[in-house]
Write an enzyme that holds these catalytic residues in place. Structure first.
Site, PDB file in Angstrom:
ATOM      1  NE  ARG A  89       7.898   7.869   5.443  1.00 10.80           N
ATOM      2  CZ  ARG A  89       8.429   7.347   4.344  1.00 10.80           C
ATOM      3  NH1 ARG A  89       9.010   6.165   4.396  1.00 10.80           N
ATOM      4  NH2 ARG A  89       8.383   7.993   3.212  1.00 10.80           N
ATOM      5  CB  CYS A  90       0.270   5.800   6.892  1.00  7.64           C
ATOM      6  SG  CYS A  90      -1.389   5.489   6.273  1.00  7.64           S
ATOM      7  CB  SER A  91      -2.362  10.936   6.048  1.00 10.17           C
ATOM      8  OG  SER A  91      -2.981  10.264   4.970  1.00 10.17           O
TER       9      SER A  91
END
Length: 118
Positions: free
Chosen positions: A9-11
């Protein structure tokens, strides 16, 4: 073996996975550990910290709610207590972390990972 401690979920974490794929010209095996699902043990965290070097809090997300709620900013909190907190609340682990050839770096910014391939 390249290991990436990853949060999909972390860019920054996704960008780091892309960077590793591009830099991995030798096609080394890559293990992606979604650490929120497969939580590292205290012993694994200690090993990871040893590879990273530096203060233990550098591998922690000090802006997370749990960090404040658990009072982890207090200088009297021991390293063992910090390791236990990360193991119990894996959102406290900084992300992404990439391990290769006995070295580790935090991929913030993702370009930090390039040092493992230089």
């Amino acid at each position: 073996m390249i290991t990436i401690y990853h949060n999909p979920r972390c860019s920054k974490s996704r960008a780091t996975c892309d960077l590793v794929a591009d830099a991995n010209a030798a096609n080394e095996p890559v293990e992606v550990v979604e650490y929120l699902k497969t939580v590292p043990t205290v012993e694994q965290l200690k090993s990871l910290h040893a590879l990273l070097g530096g203060p233990l809090r550098d591998m922690m997300r000090t802006n997370e709610t749990e960090y404040a709620e658990l009072g982890l900013a207090d200088e009297n909190v021991s390293d063992d207590q910090l390791y236990a907190a990360i193991a119990k609340h894996p959102t406290l682990l900084q992300r992404p972390i990439v391990v290769r050839n006995g070295r580790a770096v935090i991929g913030r910014p993702p370009e930090n990972v390039a040092t493992l391939f230089a």
